[in-house]
Scaffold this motif. Structure first.
Motif, PDB file in Angstrom:
ATOM      1  N   ASP A  98      -7.509   3.928  -2.334  1.00  0.00           N
ATOM      2  CA  ASP A  98      -7.113   5.225  -1.768  1.00  0.00           C
ATOM      3  C   ASP A  98      -6.201   6.003  -2.738  1.00  0.00           C
TER       4      ASP A  98
ATOM      5  N   GLU B 156     -11.801  10.438   3.682  1.00  0.00           N
ATOM      6  CA  GLU B 156     -11.647   9.643   4.910  1.00  0.00           C
ATOM      7  C   GLU B 156     -10.475  10.129   5.768  1.00  0.00           C
TER       8      GLU B 156
ATOM      9  N   GLN C 273     -11.055   7.953  -1.587  1.00  0.00           N
ATOM     10  CA  GLN C 273     -11.234   6.794  -2.457  1.00  0.00           C
ATOM     11  C   GLN C 273     -11.368   7.281  -3.897  1.00  0.00           C
TER      12      GLN C 273
ATOM     13  N   GLN D 194      -9.804  -3.969  -2.634  1.00  0.00           N
ATOM     14  CA  GLN D 194      -9.062  -4.752  -1.642  1.00  0.00           C
ATOM     15  C   GLN D 194     -10.071  -5.229  -0.604  1.00  0.00           C
TER      16      GLN D 194
ATOM     17  N   PHE E  97       0.840  -1.187   0.000  1.00  0.00           N
ATOM     18  CA  PHE E  97       0.000   0.000   0.000  1.00  0.00           C
ATOM     19  C   PHE E  97       0.885   1.251   0.000  1.00  0.00           C
TER      20      PHE E  97
ATOM     21  N   ARG F  77     -15.841  -0.149  12.465  1.00  0.00           N
ATOM     22  CA  ARG F  77     -14.565  -0.614  13.031  1.00  0.00           C
ATOM     23  C   ARG F  77     -14.421  -0.170  14.484  1.00  0.00           C
TER      24      ARG F  77
ATOM     25  N   PHE G 113      -4.836  -7.003   4.758  1.00  0.00           N
ATOM     26  CA  PHE G 113      -5.533  -5.890   5.407  1.00  0.00           C
ATOM     27  C   PHE G 113      -6.724  -6.405   6.208  1.00  0.00           C
TER      28      PHE G 113
ATOM     29  N   TYR H 196      -7.326   8.695   8.306  1.00  0.00           N
ATOM     30  CA  TYR H 196      -6.530   7.522   8.689  1.00  0.00           C
ATOM     31  C   TYR H 196      -6.129   7.619  10.165  1.00  0.00           C
TER      32      TYR H 196
ATOM     33  N   THR I 139     -11.748  -3.420   2.722  1.00  0.00           N
ATOM     34  CA  THR I 139     -11.437  -1.989   2.816  1.00  0.00           C
ATOM     35  C   THR I 139     -12.715  -1.171   2.641  1.00  0.00           C
ATOM     36  N   THR I 140     -12.608   0.118   2.912  1.00  0.00           N
ATOM     37  CA  THR I 140     -13.775   0.982   2.738  1.00  0.00           C
ATOM     38  C   THR I 140     -14.198   1.001   1.269  1.00  0.00           C
TER      39      THR I 140
ATOM     40  N   ALA J 264      -2.101   1.081   8.770  1.00  0.00           N
ATOM     41  CA  ALA J 264      -2.233   0.528   7.418  1.00  0.00           C
ATOM     42  C   ALA J 264      -3.074   1.446   6.544  1.00  0.00           C
ATOM     43  N   GLY J 265      -2.849   2.740   6.668  1.00  0.00           N
ATOM     44  CA  GLY J 265      -3.717   3.674   5.943  1.00  0.00           C
ATOM     45  C   GLY J 265      -5.157   3.351   6.253  1.00  0.00           C
ATOM     46  N   MET J 266      -5.393   2.991   7.514  1.00  0.00           N
ATOM     47  CA  MET J 266      -6.721   2.488   7.893  1.00  0.00           C
ATOM     48  C   MET J 266      -7.684   3.638   8.177  1.00  0.00           C
ATOM     49  N   THR J 267      -8.811   3.583   7.507  1.00  0.00           N
ATOM     50  CA  THR J 267      -9.834   4.607   7.661  1.00  0.00           C
ATOM     51  C   THR J 267     -10.625   4.388   8.944  1.00  0.00           C
TER      52      THR J 267
HETATM   53  N1  GLN Z   1      -8.271   3.233   3.746  1.00  0.00           N
HETATM   54  C1  GLN Z   1      -8.826   1.982   3.355  1.00  0.00           C
HETATM   55  C2  GLN Z   1      -9.484   1.307   4.518  1.00  0.00           C
HETATM   56  O1  GLN Z   1      -9.190   1.586   5.630  1.00  0.00           O
HETATM   57  C3  GLN Z   1      -7.793   1.065   2.710  1.00  0.00           C
HETATM   58  C4  GLN Z   1      -6.624   0.747   3.565  1.00  0.00           C
HETATM   59  C5  GLN Z   1      -5.683  -0.282   2.970  1.00  0.00           C
HETATM   60  O2  GLN Z   1      -5.997  -0.925   2.007  1.00  0.00           O
HETATM   61  N2  GLN Z   1      -4.520  -0.460   3.519  1.00  0.00           N
HETATM   62  O3  GLN Z   1     -10.320   0.482   4.379  1.00  0.00           O
END
Ligand code: GLN
Length: 251
Positions: A186, A210, A120, A144, A42, A105, A80, A212, A147-148, A97-100
């Motif tokens: 993303d 979004e 996105q 993915q 990512f 969640r 992920f 992170y 993911t969102t 993980a660039g997690m939204t």
């Molecule tokens: N930001 C997206 C999510 O949180 C994708 C993150 C990712 O693929 N690492 O779902």
């Protein structure tokens, strides 16, 4: 004999004292480890560098936080979709993980303060007939898993029109092989994938904005507090900006 005993006792004291003062070095050896989970496909947030090491914005932020907390950073690379349950189960301490941040969640984990924004976007082949998000109806969308992008697209276009992949690189491969008509992902990874693969472009119209953040187990409020404190300091002294600028060229 008494004298010898006294000397021995004195020596014992010296050694005992030495053992005491050595303690900081001992705790140093037993330095605590911060185990971070991520999906290192990512870029520019996390990826495997040419030398095989983990690199990226999330990796460097976690490293800087760990340093502040006097901890050693260990990284576990996984899908992920496994990250939240890994946090819950305790096999990792934290997921970056660039997690939204999403309400759903939040029911499973706590989120730190946010440190970046994501959007996105839609990637298509350069010669694609798809011009805007409105053209996606009835098309096959690559995402993915978990993911969102996956969640929004499944909601909007239905399960049958969405193909899930275990990471972004695999979704892009499927787009290049015409197995999907587009990929929703993303914006920064999208830019990196388009730069690394010929014949792709990003649509102007974006999908969702979004925030992170890092995910931490609900019960681990101590780590949540210390992470947020360290993050605030790193924001204030410009470290976070510097890390982001290293990987993302201001446009
Ligand atoms: N930001 C997206 C999510 O949180 C994708 C993150 C990712 O693929 N690492 O779902």
């Amino acid at each position: 004999m008494k004298k010898l005993l006294a000397v021995l006792m004195a020596l014992t004291l010296v050694f005992a004292f030495a053992a005491c003062t050595k303690q900081p070095a001992d705790t140093d050896d037993a330095q605590k480890t911060l185990i971070m989970g991520t999906n290192a496909a990512f870029p520019p947030y996390e990826f495997v560098a040419d030398d095989g090491s983990f690199a990226g914005i999330d990796v460097e932020i976690a490293q800087a936080v760990a340093e502040k907390l006097g901890m050693k950073l260990e990284i576990k690379d996984m899908e992920f979709n496994s990250l939240i349950s890994a946090v819950q189960g305790g096999s990792i301490d934290i997921a970056l993980a660039g997690m939204t941040v999403t309400d759903e969640r939040k029911e499973s984990v706590n989120f730190s303060d946010t440190y970046a924004k994501g959007v996105q976007v839609v990637i298509v082949k350069a010669d694609s007939a798809i011009a805007t998000v409105d053209d996606l109806d009835g098309k096959t969308v690559g995402v993915q898993a978990g993911t969102t992008g996956d969640i929004y697209c499944t909601e909007d276009y239905g399960q049958d029109n969405v193909k899930q992949f275990n990471n972004g690189a695999l979704a892009i491969q499927a787009l290049l092989n015409d197995q999907v008509d587009c990929v929703v992902i993303d914006n920064e990874p999208a830019k990196a994938f388009v730069a690394a693969n010929e014949g792709l472009k990003i649509l102007d119209t974006s999908y969702a904005d979004e925030d992170y953040a890092a995910a931490i187990a609900k019960e681990n409020t101590e780590l949540l507090d210390s992470f947020n404190k360290a993050l605030a300091e790193l924001k204030a002294d410009g470290t976070i900006d510097k890390i982001v600028e290293k990987y993302i060229n201001a446009d």
